[in-house]
Motif scaffolding. Structure first.
Motif, short mmCIF file in Angstrom:
data_model
loop_
_atom_site.label_atom_id
_atom_site.label_comp_id
_atom_site.label_asym_id
_atom_site.label_seq_id
_atom_site.Cartn_x
_atom_site.Cartn_y
_atom_site.Cartn_z
N GLY A 1 0.34 -1.10 2.21
CA GLY A 1 -0.29 0.13 1.76
C GLY A 1 0.16 0.52 0.36
N SER A 2 1.44 0.35 0.08
CA SER A 2 1.95 0.65 -1.26
C SER A 2 1.33 -0.27 -2.30
CB SER A 2 3.48 0.50 -1.28
OG SER A 2 4.08 1.42 -0.38
N ALA A 3 1.21 -1.55 -1.97
CA ALA A 3 0.63 -2.52 -2.89
C ALA A 3 -0.85 -2.22 -3.16
CB ALA A 3 0.80 -3.93 -2.35
N CYS A 4 -1.53 -1.75 -2.12
CA CYS A 4 -2.98 -1.49 -2.26
C CYS A 4 -3.28 -0.26 -3.10
CB CYS A 4 -3.61 -1.34 -0.88
SG CYS A 4 -3.79 -2.90 0.02
N ALA A 5 -2.29 0.55 -3.36
CA ALA A 5 -2.48 1.73 -4.21
C ALA A 5 -2.18 1.43 -5.66
CB ALA A 5 -1.60 2.88 -3.72
#
Length: 390
Positions: free
Chosen positions: A381-385
């Protein structure tokens, strides 16, 4: 482009990934074929959700690459998830071996995760089949929506009655991502006709040390009408391969116990001595199996050594396991060699991520698999932001 990221699967990992990405500013669509989110969460821990374990560390997980899980577990820890639980004012308690449970209901954890998704403006579509996945021009196309990133959080095939499938592996095949052969894990064993006497004492449980090869766990074993279950058995099942024996230690210092019984009650027989330390029905089956008929006073040290061997090395040869229907999780899955340990992104497919149970990372019984869901979901999720690069 409709969204920044599409998350497939509204289970533990998918909800965490969607909430994390959404709260970091990404436009997120969360899809699931089920009619409600977090169905496995709801049944976990007897309905109270064993949501993490205080002892979580990389050594508590199985994988072809035992180092893969370290990055995610270190960056989103059990203490981070516990802090989230406490921010939502969910009362919790610790049971044995560091297992943390809700005081109330697992529904509280699902509600918390859905609320976290709402805070990130995540759009959740339930009752939505994934269908064919398109990919081209840097975009993934799923269920009529498009996004440059797609997170696969569809779990494994364990507990199919809850709607679990192996769709993650079909998606991996579609994109050429390798899969480590999946198998049921944290699952009861079945025993054959030679162990009928033990299957006949279904419902009896006792503390044991259970071993498969060099791996052992000290917890309870449960005899069932089909074979062996209970925490110790489920733990070693993840390490079991067809043909491996399962060895139980029922009495740790068996020889000392038998000598003491002979000294204190020389006229007693083996069944009575065993009943002092084991459930009566198990003591009866063992006494019949061992076949020491005389009083303990008339039993030599050599005969007691033979008895002690049974008590410390009670060996079973399972015919198999009860399969995905009774497996709590799936071992194997998306090969970690194909993923970034920091972001969970497929190395060969830009924008494609795999998390949670779908990946070849399997935790011990006791909240570890939920922690992997939270940690891997947070990592993706962090990477996708973050902005797309490359």
């Amino acid at each position: 482009m409709d969204y920044d990221v599409i998350v497939l699967g509204a289970g533990a990992a998918g909800l965490m990934a969607a909430a994390t990405a959404g709260q970091a500013g990404a436009r997120v669509l969360l899809l699931d074929h089920a009619d409600r989110p977090g169905k496995k969460i709801l049944i976990s821990g007897g309905g109270r959700c064993n949501f993490t374990n205080t002892g979580t560390e990389a050594g508590c997980f199985l994988s072809e690459n035992p180092h893969f899980c370290k990055s995610a577990l270190a960056r989103y820890t059990q203490w981070d998830f516990l802090a989230l639980i406490e921010r939502h004012r969910i009362a919790w308690h610790e049971k044995t071996l560091g297992q943390l449970f809700c005081d109330g209901s697992a529904r509280q954890v699902v509600a918390m995760l859905v609320d976290e998704c709402s805070r990130g403006a995540v759009e959740i579509r339930l009752g939505t089949g994934i269908g064919d996945i398109g990919h081209g021009d840097g975009l993934f196309r799923v269920a009529g929506a498009t996004a440059p990133r797609m997170v696969v959080a569809t779990g494994g095939p364990s507990i199919p009655k809850m709607g679990a499938t192996g769709i993650a592996y079909r998606i991996a095949a579609r994109f050429g991502v390798p899969v480590v052969t999946p198998r049921p894990a944290l699952v009861p064993f079945t025993l054959g006709p030679d162990a009928k006497a033990f299957r006949d004492i279904s419902g009896v449980s006792c503390p044991v040390t259970a071993r498969v090869g060099p791996t052992s766990f000290d917890e309870a074993a449960l005899f069932t009408h089909r074979g062996l279950s209970g925490p110790a058995i489920l733990q070693v099942s993840s390490f079991w391969k067809a043909g491996d024996p399962v060895v139980l230690t029922l009495v740790e210092n068996a020889m000392e116990m038998l000598r003491e019984a002979r000294r204190k009650a020389p006229r007693s027989r083996l069944r009575a001595a065993l009943s002092e330390h084991l459930p009566n029905r198990l003591a009866e089956v063992l006494a019949d199996r061992i076949g020491l008929e005389q009083e303990l006073a008339n039993s030599s040290d050599a005969e007691l050594e033979r008895v002690a061997r049974h008590l410390t090395h009670l060996t079973f040869h399972p015919t198999g396991t009860e399969g995905y229907a009774k497996a709590e999780v799936t071992a194997g899955g998306i090969s970690t060699d194909a993923l970034s340990s920091r972001t969970m992104e497929a190395k060969a497919v830009r924008g494609l991520y795999f998390i949670g149970e779908a990946v070849d990372v399997t935790g011990w019984l006791g909240g570890y698999n939920f922690q992997w869901a939270w940690s891997s979901g947070w990592a993706a999720g962090s990477a996708c932001a973050a902005p797309l690069t490359g």
